[in-house]
Scaffold this active site. Structure first.
Site, short mmCIF file in Angstrom:
data_model
loop_
_atom_site.label_atom_id
_atom_site.label_comp_id
_atom_site.label_asym_id
_atom_site.label_seq_id
_atom_site.Cartn_x
_atom_site.Cartn_y
_atom_site.Cartn_z
CB ALA A 11 8.79 -4.44 -8.77
CB SER A 12 3.73 -3.54 -8.26
OG SER A 12 3.48 -3.69 -9.64
CB SER A 13 0.99 -7.37 -9.38
OG SER A 13 1.28 -7.07 -10.73
CG HIS A 236 15.96 -10.19 -15.86
ND1 HIS A 236 16.24 -9.28 -16.84
CD2 HIS A 236 15.57 -9.47 -14.78
CE1 HIS A 236 16.04 -8.06 -16.38
NE2 HIS A 236 15.62 -8.15 -15.13
CG ASP A 237 11.00 -8.97 -15.27
OD1 ASP A 237 12.12 -8.53 -15.60
OD2 ASP A 237 10.31 -8.41 -14.38
CB THR A 258 7.31 -1.34 -12.50
OG1 THR A 258 6.09 -1.98 -12.12
CG2 THR A 258 7.80 -0.46 -11.36
CG ASN A 295 16.48 -0.81 -15.45
OD1 ASN A 295 15.29 -0.54 -15.59
ND2 ASN A 295 16.93 -1.51 -14.44
CD GLN A 303 3.36 0.35 -11.80
OE1 GLN A 303 4.27 0.33 -10.97
NE2 GLN A 303 3.37 -0.46 -12.86
N GLY A 404 2.81 -5.13 -19.87
CA GLY A 404 1.54 -4.55 -19.44
C GLY A 404 1.38 -3.10 -19.82
#
Length: 469
Positions: A11-13, A236-237, A258, A295, A303, A404
């Site tokens: 969602a950010s990178s 889906h990640d 995230t 979730n 972040q 991450g």
């Protein structure tokens, strides 16, 4: 030596890795990294699809320049979001950002109209305002001209795959995030689609590892590449991340980024009343298994703090924030990272300070603010563990962490401390690793997940944490 390209877009990178396979080992090499910056137009937020596709192409170019045979490419992304394709094959507008749905009442509208249990019985997943079902209902309620012209709905990874191959397919693990997938039918829920008067635009569902095709001639000519296969991995990640983990029945997984996706593996969806009450999801995995999970808000808080503080201190990074948090005290009471205050705040710092004040806590400096956020995440992990044990009747004895977020050693240690369980963290690029593993399975380079997990164990380093309190 041969290679497989995983493009993992969060969602950010986004990041692209080539998995180099030879001598019975897998080595990941990063070949491209890019930001995923949404576009804000007229109070709406969209994904920058052209930029994402450009970076997909740049990733393929970088991989092909490595001098080894790249057998295939697979793309995974976050869940729920999608693009609409018209009958001519053209995209209808830029895909909407899921966070816009926090200010939309379509989920409440749907529950009031159909009943929560009725929806859950047909699509037993987590109720979130941004689920694909509610995005479509919102478009319908607002008489969207894009929806009226739509001929096909393509999830984000399928949309990018379509640009490469021309094939319109939806991969199973992503389908299960939409709240439109009926596991009893192993297909889209015709009842939900009919009840909410949604158009017939859903595309065929295929298993992870399906070969969508080769690059379109025009794309192959542009890139100077022939014969590159495009595979739908566990697109889906989180499903890709889980594919990289060797999980037993007494294991809980945490995919930290995230968001923190936390759960256990099960053979079929759980329809226990407690699943609805605790708002857990049944989402698909490789082999048509399911992950019963929650979730949760993850390092989004940190972040956003970093983004805010960099305006006045551009040299700040995640490592510096973690170092600050390591040296400050802990407070007994924990902020609720699931508070609506953290969904899309104008200032994350002010939002955390405000939530802490409600608990009678006065955070004194940046280190204490960051630590409050990380401790809140770890505390929620323990609450999720208790819920999962209660619902499944299992005794969870260990935790596997990937993503991450495991580079944040404080988070890993606090998860171990709060759960009282040993934590094994790795690989850091679990999503890319799982993406590549499923590509290899799809091409027959690996025979099954057991062989894949043996390969991962040989190829990567893992960090172990034990409770300190």
């Amino acid at each position: 030596m041969i290679g497989f390209l995983a493009i993992d877009i969060g969602a950010s990178s986004g990041k692209a890795f080539v998995g180099k396979y030879g001598r019975n080992r897998l080595v990941l090499e990063e070949v491209h990294r890019f930001s995923n910056e949404p576009i804000h137009v007229a109070d709406l937020t969209h994904w920058n699809l052209i930029s994402l596709y450009k970076n997909v192409v740049e990733s393929i170019k970088a991989a092909s320049a490595m001098g080894i045979e790249i057998r295939s490419v697979g793309i995974d992304t976050w869940g729920v979001d999608f693009g609409l394709i018209d009958s001519s094959g053209s995209i209808q507008g830029d895909p909407r950002h899921y966070r816009d749905m926090f200010k939309d009442d379509s989920m409440d509208y749907a529950i009031k109209k159909a009943g929560k249990r009725w929806i859950f019985d047909r699509a037993p997943t987590q109720f979130q305002p941004f689920n694909t079902l509610y995005q479509l209902i919102s478009l319908k309620r607002n008489n969207s001209r894009y929806l009226e012209k739509a001929d096909a709905l393509l999830p984000m990874p399928s949309l990018l795959t379509y640009f490469l191959t021309g094939e319109k397919l939806t991969e199973f693990t992503f389908a299960t995030t939409t709240q439109l997938f009926d596991p009893d039918r192993n297909d889209w829920s015709e009842e939900l689609i009919r009840f909410f008067d949604l158009p017939d635009i859903m595309t065929p569902i295929v298993d992870p590892g399906e070969i969508a095709g080769e690059l379109l001639p025009s794309v192959a000519e542009e890139l100077g590449i022939k014969g590159l296969k495009v595979i739908l991995p566990a697109s889906h990640d989180t499903a890709s991340a889980v594919s990289s983990m060797d999980l037993s029945d007494d294991s809980m997984f945490v995919s930290a980024g995230t968001w923190c996706l936390e759960g256990v593996l099960i053979d079929k969806p759980s329809r226990n009343d407690d699943v609805i009450e605790n708002n857990l999801a049944n989402e698909g995995c490789y082999g048509r298994r399911y992950r019963l999970l929650k979730n949760l808000t993850g390092l989004w808080l940190v972040q956003e703090l970093l983004k805010e503080w960099r305006r006045s201190d551009p040299n700040l990074d995640h490592y510096a924030l973690t170092e600050m948090a390591l040296t400050v005290r802990s407070y007994e009471r924990k902020i609720d990272v699931e508070s609506e205050a953290f969904r899309k705040p104008r200032s994350m710092e002010k939002a955390i300070l405000s939530e802490a004040e409600k608990l009678g806590i006065s955070l004194k400096n940046r280190g204490e603010i960051v630590r409050a956020a990380i401790e809140g995440i770890a505390y929620q992990t323990e609450q999720t563990r208790k819920q999962l044990q209660s619902i499944t009747g299992r005794s969870i004895r260990n935790i596997r962490m990937v993503g991450g977020g495991i580079r944040n050693s404080l988070l890993c240690q606090l998860v171990s401390d709060y759960t009282g369980l040993p934590v094994v963290a790795g690989p850091a690029e679990g999503t890319a690793t799982g993406n590549i593993i499923v590509q290899m399975l799809g091409l027959g380079e690996l025979s099954d997940l057991s062989q894949a997990h043996d390969l991962i164990q040989r190829s990567f380093n893992f960090q172990e944490y034990t409770p300190k309190k």
